[in-house]
Design a protein around this motif. Sequence first.
Motif, mmCIF file in Angstrom:
data_model
loop_
_atom_site.group_PDB
_atom_site.id
_atom_site.type_symbol
_atom_site.label_atom_id
_atom_site.label_comp_id
_atom_site.label_asym_id
_atom_site.label_seq_id
_atom_site.Cartn_x
_atom_site.Cartn_y
_atom_site.Cartn_z
ATOM 1 N N THR A 117 51.077 26.045 47.671
ATOM 2 C CA THR A 117 51.363 27.420 47.278
ATOM 3 C C THR A 117 51.053 27.590 45.796
ATOM 4 O O THR A 117 50.935 26.606 45.064
ATOM 5 C CB THR A 117 52.824 27.799 47.559
ATOM 6 N N SER A 118 50.926 28.839 45.370
ATOM 7 C CA SER A 118 50.523 29.067 43.991
ATOM 8 C C SER A 118 50.922 30.457 43.524
ATOM 9 O O SER A 118 51.367 31.296 44.318
ATOM 10 C CB SER A 118 49.005 28.888 43.851
ATOM 11 N N ASP A 119 50.787 30.683 42.216
ATOM 12 C CA ASP A 119 50.990 31.992 41.598
ATOM 13 C C ASP A 119 49.651 32.504 41.081
ATOM 14 O O ASP A 119 48.827 31.724 40.590
ATOM 15 C CB ASP A 119 51.938 31.902 40.397
ATOM 16 N N ILE A 120 49.466 33.818 41.165
ATOM 17 C CA ILE A 120 48.247 34.443 40.653
ATOM 18 C C ILE A 120 48.612 35.709 39.883
ATOM 19 O O ILE A 120 49.420 36.518 40.352
ATOM 20 C CB ILE A 120 47.269 34.814 41.794
ATOM 21 N N ILE A 121 48.017 35.870 38.725
ATOM 22 C CA ILE A 121 48.129 37.107 37.957
ATOM 23 C C ILE A 121 46.814 37.880 38.108
ATOM 24 O O ILE A 121 45.743 37.343 37.815
ATOM 25 C CB ILE A 121 48.408 36.832 36.476
ATOM 26 N N VAL A 122 46.906 39.094 38.569
ATOM 27 C CA VAL A 122 45.732 39.952 38.732
ATOM 28 C C VAL A 122 45.679 40.944 37.571
ATOM 29 O O VAL A 122 46.675 41.582 37.229
ATOM 30 C CB VAL A 122 45.797 40.719 40.068
ATOM 31 N N GLY A 123 44.504 41.061 36.952
ATOM 32 C CA GLY A 123 44.326 42.059 35.911
ATOM 33 C C GLY A 123 44.832 41.648 34.549
ATOM 34 O O GLY A 123 45.299 42.480 33.760
ATOM 35 N N PHE A 124 44.698 40.355 34.219
ATOM 36 C CA PHE A 124 45.060 39.902 32.873
ATOM 37 C C PHE A 124 44.170 40.629 31.850
ATOM 38 O O PHE A 124 43.018 40.948 32.147
ATOM 39 C CB PHE A 124 44.864 38.383 32.768
#
Length: 470
Positions: free
Chosen positions: A332-339
């Motif tokens: 599993t992971s984390d993602i930031i969209v639109g940095f």
Amino acid sequence: MYKTANTAEITAEQSAYAKRTAALAFKIYGKTPKACVVTFGCQQNVSDSERLKGMLTESGYIMTEDMTDAQFIIFNTCAVREHAEDRVYGNIGTTKALKKANPDIIVAVCGCMAQRQSVAEKIKRSYPYVDMVFGTQVQYRLPEFLYKRLSGAGRIFDLTLDNGEIPENVPIKRDGTFKGWLPIMYGCDNFCTYCIVPYVRGRERSRDPEQILAEAREMISAGYKDITLLGQNVNSYGKGTDYGVNFAELLRRINALDGDFRIRFMTSHPKDCTKELIDTIRDCEKVSRHLHLPFQSGSDRILKLMNRHYDREKYLSLINYAKEQIEDVSLTSDIIVGFPGETYEDFKETLSLVKEVEFSSLFTFIYSPREGTPAAAMDDPVSREEKGKWFSELLKVQEEIAEKNISKFIGKTYKVLCDSKGSEDGFMSGHTSGTAAIEFKGGEDLLGKFVNVKVNSYDRVLLGTAEKII
């Protein structure tokens, strides 16, 4: 180098305040007072609240979830996203009427959001009915703060963040009965450009491994079957200390404790994840076959702007090694969209990484600026609407992957910890050593027990048959 606090001295001092608080509170209210702890944010905050409840219990209070029935109300806050802060202010506002009706009620705000000077100043100025505000590193002084306020002291504001001693043996009142949190370290040294945590939690500080092992034994003796080790970056455990124990070794020591239980941990940083840690997950039968390894972006350019200290190649090498070494590993992971500064081409690199890895699940967020972080000052030309389109595209890709992954469960038998009622009457639900939830026929007498479950089908959820109660 920091050191573990003089436990005996601090414990004795705060216990003395707790006894005095219990007597004084009973005298003021004419009855045993009640306390309401309202928690926002992550698992670390939940764990901190268990310690707040422990100190309040020692101070003569009984817990309630009803603010209108409480003589002490405390908000343990989160500063990671703006929405969380807005919710806190809204909740604090509801206590104004309670305080007006009963001036003897005490209202407190603590935690990550309270650690920020700008927030403390806003509360001091705009919320005069809040009695105390204190930060993350002085929570152990709650009995002292409470006694002083009950004794007639003025409003209390303490944002001390000295990155120093870690108090041990703070009383704990756990919320669960078979699933529990065990903090192993506090703070963070990574300073990712989007993250407020190092500024509100302080620098990395690891607990003494013997203290951690002692708390783990207590939890196991109390019947805990699922123990999650907590830290802003557990992979950094032991750095800057003379303990001679890194995170992989700590896992092995907990794994060696007697008892039938499961060990989980969060959160890991890719720059500190090692093959040694992956081998430890492989070798330790009690450690969950789950690796939560946030990559945040698939673009090396954006990773550099984020100050993440790894690149796509290194991340994928760790993931591929985990797949090779750990059977049925859940990733599993984390993602930031639109940095800030991210282009659609950068975003497509994130999509391609998601497709390559085929994660079990993802925690996805549209970038939210945090005042005081470097990223908040970066140019951010892409509109929120456009970022929302990218976000929807990512969710669609992950949904397709999740549907594809379902087939690998059918026909297999898993050791499941029964942890809740199912979605339909007569069914219970539990989780595998990874992250998969499976529902099966059974009663509430199975709660907190390990059950061998064979997965038969999938209909909105994985459905199986309980074969053996362990």
